[in-house]
Design an enzyme around this catalytic site. Structure first.
Site, PDB file in Angstrom:
ATOM      1  N   PRO A   2       0.799  -1.222   0.000  1.00 44.49           N
ATOM      2  CG  PRO A   2      -0.153  -1.102   2.124  1.00 44.49           C
ATOM      3  CD  PRO A   2       0.570  -1.999   1.232  1.00 44.49           C
ATOM      4  CD  GLU A   3       4.294   2.482  -3.585  1.00 41.78           C
ATOM      5  OE1 GLU A   3       4.414   3.558  -4.175  1.00 41.78           O
ATOM      6  OE2 GLU A   3       4.914   1.457  -3.901  1.00 41.78           O
TER       7      GLU A   3
END
Length: 288
Positions: A2-3
């Site tokens: 997750p960015e």
DNA sequence: AGGATACCCTGACCGC
DNA sequence: TGCGGTCAGGGTATCC
């Protein structure tokens, strides 16, 4: 993985289910994730209403009606799953189903409408905490964060200013959350490819033209990923309520030895190198 | 001081 | 089939 785009997508996916709901019950199934839960964590959540949601960098925020904000970081493998199902069946009878808990389900939030939010994180690089909403920006997690990449703060001038005098590579600079937030390994590679800049280029060699391309590329790459997440949201909140990370097509990330998608590169193969112990993927032809 | 490295953790995957 | 080794990467402590 997750960015910023994934966290933003999770936020948008959860928002309609969470905002306005009261947290009826909290089940803390261990005493820490990457860091310990704060004192009296479950007690401080129980009974509170969620008044709004937000995001800062890769942190997900849920404001509560008592002036505190729930801070969530998904780390590397964290997932938030809506797993409760309740309502009236065809005969008007009330039903309530909840998925059985599994390994790595660390925090369970039961809401007042029968919905259940489960935080699952096999690697426990994620965290959950609480802070006063009014003092969020001074909280330890946020104090050292740099600028948000979407919006006006990030510009070519701002990039140049931050990069001048730095002796590191651009790739390392993009991963530095005290400079620009939200960019992780994947979108750093993607943004540099879109801007046609080598990940190995040293920060202090940047001039205006490349800085303009990079600022633009960062925004585009992140926004397109958010759009891809948004458009896949209905698939992404699965029938059972679980949220999967949307699949997104990358130009270079994890595409070692595959041809650069840029036509003018005529099939130049994507190369993989290691920078500060992390994989970098780039096209040696178009990225200079 | 700032940049590079080690480490936290588990699951997926690969070669044997 | 099982088993050991490697890799994945966000963030931070620690070292140089």
């Amino acid at each position: 993985m997750p960015e910023l785009p994934e966290v933003e997508t999770v936020k948008r996916g959860l928002e309609p289910a969470l905002v306005g709901r009261r947290i009826a019950h909290v089940d803390l199934r261990r005493k820490d994730l990457r860091i310990p839960f704060p004192a009296r964590f479950a007690e401080r959540l129980a009974g509170k209403r969620i008044t709004g949601m937000g995001r800062r960098a890769k942190y997900l925020l849920a404001d509560l009606d008592d002036g505190e904000t729930l801070i969530i970081h998904l780390g590397m493998s964290g997932r938030l799953t809506l797993s409760g199902k309740s309502g009236r069946n065809g005969e008007g009878r009330y039903y309530h189903e909840v998925r059985p808990l599994t390994r790595h389900d660390h925090v369970v939030l039961d809401l007042d409408d029968g919905e259940r939010l489960v935080f699952n994180d096999p690697r426990r690089f994620g965290l959950m905490s609480l802070a006063r909403t009014a003092e969020l920006s001074a909280a330890s997690f946020f104090r050292h964060l740099g600028i948000e990449p979407l919006g006006n703060e990030l510009s070519a001038d701002r990039l140049l200013d931050g990069l001048k005098g730095k002796k590191t590579s651009l790739k390392a600079a993009l991963l530095d959350q005290t400079f620009v937030v939200g960019i992780g390994n994947i979108y750093a590679c993607e943004a540099l490819h879109r801007a046609r800049i080598s990940p190995k280029r040293l920060c202090h060699t940047m001039k205006l033209e490349r800085a303009e391309r990079l600022a633009q590329a960062i925004k585009e790459v992140l926004m397109e990923a958010i759009e891809a997440g948004g458009s896949s949201l209905k698939d992404y909140v699965h029938a059972d309520g679980s949220l999967g990370y949307f699949q997104h097509r990358f130009a270079v990330y994890d595409r070692e030895s595959q041809p650069c998608p840029r036509k003018t590169c005529k099939g130049t193969k994507i190369r993989r190198i290691v920078q500060s112990n992390r994989s970098t993927f780039y096209c040696p032809n178009c990225q200079r």
